[in-house]
Enzyme design. Structure first.
Site, short mmCIF file in Angstrom:
data_model
loop_
_atom_site.label_atom_id
_atom_site.label_comp_id
_atom_site.label_asym_id
_atom_site.label_seq_id
_atom_site.Cartn_x
_atom_site.Cartn_y
_atom_site.Cartn_z
N ARG A 147 0.85 -1.19 0.00
CA ARG A 147 0.00 0.00 0.00
C ARG A 147 0.89 1.23 0.00
NH1 ARG A 147 -4.09 2.20 4.70
NH2 ARG A 147 -2.21 3.26 5.39
N TYR A 159 -3.00 11.16 6.52
CA TYR A 159 -3.28 9.80 6.98
C TYR A 159 -2.32 8.79 6.33
CZ TYR A 159 -4.87 5.13 6.89
OH TYR A 159 -4.85 3.78 6.99
N ASP A 217 -5.19 3.98 -0.09
CA ASP A 217 -6.35 4.24 0.77
C ASP A 217 -6.72 5.72 0.70
OD1 ASP A 217 -8.25 4.34 2.76
OD2 ASP A 217 -7.06 3.23 4.23
N HIS A 219 -9.19 6.96 2.36
CA HIS A 219 -9.66 7.26 3.72
C HIS A 219 -10.86 8.20 3.73
CE1 HIS A 219 -8.51 6.93 8.09
NE2 HIS A 219 -8.23 5.74 7.60
N GLU A 243 -8.97 2.23 -2.02
CA GLU A 243 -9.80 1.94 -0.85
C GLU A 243 -10.53 3.20 -0.36
OE1 GLU A 243 -7.46 0.45 2.39
OE2 GLU A 243 -9.06 0.79 3.83
N GLU A 269 -14.19 -0.84 5.91
CA GLU A 269 -13.56 -1.05 7.23
C GLU A 269 -14.38 -0.43 8.36
OE1 GLU A 269 -9.75 0.84 6.55
OE2 GLU A 269 -10.34 2.55 7.78
N ARG A 290 -13.98 -4.79 2.86
CA ARG A 290 -12.90 -4.43 3.78
C ARG A 290 -13.21 -4.66 5.24
NH1 ARG A 290 -8.35 -3.98 4.43
NH2 ARG A 290 -7.95 -1.82 5.01
N GLU A 346 -4.82 -7.42 4.76
CA GLU A 346 -3.98 -6.34 5.26
C GLU A 346 -3.19 -6.85 6.47
OE1 GLU A 346 -6.12 -3.06 6.96
OE2 GLU A 346 -4.49 -1.66 6.59
N TRP A 409 -11.74 12.22 8.14
CA TRP A 409 -10.31 11.95 8.37
C TRP A 409 -9.91 10.63 7.73
CZ3 TRP A 409 -7.88 7.94 11.11
CH2 TRP A 409 -6.46 8.05 11.14
C1 GCO Z 1 -6.52 0.80 7.05
C2 GCO Z 1 -7.27 1.78 7.88
C3 GCO Z 1 -6.69 2.08 9.22
C4 GCO Z 1 -7.64 2.98 10.00
C5 GCO Z 1 -7.60 2.58 11.42
C6 GCO Z 1 -8.55 3.39 12.26
O1 GCO Z 1 -6.82 0.75 5.88
O2 GCO Z 1 -5.71 0.10 7.60
O3 GCO Z 1 -7.66 2.89 7.13
O4 GCO Z 1 -5.40 2.58 9.18
O5 GCO Z 1 -7.33 4.31 9.86
O6 GCO Z 1 -7.95 1.24 11.50
O7 GCO Z 1 -8.61 2.84 13.51
MG MG Z 2 -8.38 1.94 5.31
#
Ligand code: GCO
Ligand code: MG
Length: 409
Positions: A147, A159, A217, A219, A243, A269, A290, A346, A409
């Site tokens: 990633r 992030y 990602d 995010h 992602e 996620e 995810r 992951e 975020w």
């Molecule tokens: C990922 C996620 C994490 C989240 C985290 C928040 O793809 O691994 O985006 O990094 O930010 O799990 O608690």
């Molecule tokens: Mg993520």
């Protein structure tokens, strides 16, 4: 067999974890992960105050019945706290059942469908040289899928980017939660990000060649039209997935993204039930699911979700950051090995203190994870070590745009 005790253990070796330990009258114990980053104590209370009393005296073998009982008898449905608590119970019961059977858990889920579990790691850098170093380090650590996250000129903290490169060359030291009493504030500018990112992927492809699977990602930060634009711009670099390109609770938004790009999409996620995916799966708007076993009601619910996804050629991409404990990771690995529609796993590595508290039996070599052959999940909790690391408040940061508006975020 009967459940005679259930204990909630909150420990913070490298970060906070919530673990449920269920004990039976036959001496077999099972572990489940209920860690919810930044909201750990809510799950601990949900379990200790409202779930543990319901478990005492139950037959641990009745996993489906216990799941339905916890889900339906609460009356209030879904949500990350509830579903993490149910997941902790569910995984602990699967651990007990597999230990009682004398088999690694994946055997009870149908047996191995593959020899190993392809895993991806998190490379990041504030600039290209730092990013390239991080990718090389991950290749040395055994990763074969990477990633890629990078800083964006003009933005202070992004992030997924480690504040500084790893010192020992072995550990990835990006950690989403920070040990602060209040969430830290970060800044964000989507237009600057969209201008910057395609050039980064072009440079990475030029340096590392066409074969290396690359992931990214977003995010949850883009609008549908911005996500469509990014997906299209990244097509020449052949991503394994993009992602969380939009805040996906608006499932219909993905129709627009899909119409404009063939970049594969991964989402979920922050989801916690199959209902969060209804439109996404039925209309084939995503390519990878995810969800974390830990946040989606455990193995029982994840199996159903992934079987549903399989009918639409959608694969797994189970969430595995550091905020999934080794118990939650082990549960994911057993499921990954057993299901047919596995995509990728992951794998962000935990630190030494975490590995001391949770003794694990999985292996990682040449890009592939394997849960090992011990009965159950293959993870044991060292409660004395756990007690040495009490809970510490820690929160995920949040974003504000230049004008002060709160952003995803
Ligand atoms: C990922 C996620 C994490 C989240 C985290 C928040 O793809 O691994 O985006 O990094 O930010 O799990 O608690
Ligand atoms: Mg993520």
């Amino acid at each position: 067999m009967k459940i005679i005790a259930a204990d909630v253990v909150v420990t913070s070796p490298d970060r906070n974890f919530v673990t449920l330990k269920i004990t039976t009258d036959e001496g077999i114990t099972g572990l489940g992960d209920g860690t919810l980053n930044g909201r750990e104590l809510s799950v601990a209370s949900y379990l200790a105050d409202h779930v543990v009393p319901l478990l005492i005296g139950r037959d641990p073998h009745r996993i489906e019945d216990t799941w339905q009982f916890l889900y339906r008898s609460a009356y209030w449905r879904r949500g990350p706290v509830t579903m993490a608590a149910i997941a902790a119970v569910d995984v602990a019961l699967w651990d007990i059942k597999a230990k009682a059977a004398g088999m690694p858990l994946y055997q009870l889920l149908g047996g191995a469908s593959r020899n190993g579990i392809m895993a991806y790691g998190h490379a990041s850098g504030r600039d290209l040289p730092e990013l390239f170093d991080s990718i090389r380090r991950h290749l040395e650590m055994g990763y074969r899928s990477i990633r890629v996250q990078t800083s964006v000129p003009g933005i202070n903290a992004v992030y997924g980017v480690a504040a500084q490169p790893s010192i020992d060359g072995k550990r990835y030291d990006y950690e989403p939660a920070q040990r602060t009493a209040l969430p830290a504030e970060e800044d964000w500018d989507t237009r600057a990000y969209l201008r910057h990112l395609p050039g980064v992927f072009e440079a990475v492809r030029n340096e590392f060649g066409p074969e290396l699977p690359l992931l990214h990602d977003g995010h949850h930060r883009m609008t549908p039209i911005q996500a469509a634009k990014l997906g299209k711009a990244l097509e020449p670099y052949d991503l394994f997935w993009l992602e969380d390109c939009t805040p996906a609770e608006n499932q219909e938004a993905l129709r627009l993204v899909r119409r404009h790009t063939t970049t594969p999409l991964a989402i979920g996620e922050v989801f916690n039930t199959v209902w969060d995916y209804q439109t996404l799966i039925r209309e084939q708007l995503i390519d990878y699911v995810r969800s974390a076993v830990t946040h989606t009601g455990g193995i029982t619910a994840m199996r159903k979700l992934l079987d549903y996804a399989a009918q639409y050629q959608i694969k797994s991409g189970i969430h595995g950051p550091t905020d999934i404990s080794p118990v939650g990771m082990a549960a994911a690995l057993h499921l990954d090995l057993a299901i047919h529609n596995f995509g990728i796993q992951e794998y962000m590595q935990h630190g030494p203190a975490t590995n001391e508290v949770f003794q694990q039996s999985f292996s990682f070599a040449d890009g592939y994870l394997h849960p090992g052959g011990l009965p159950g999940l293959g993870v044991e909790l060292d409660e004395e070590a756990a007690a040495r690391f009490p809970y510490q408040p820690a929160y995920l940061p949040f974003n504000r745009l230049k004008d002060g508006t709160v952003h995803d975020w």
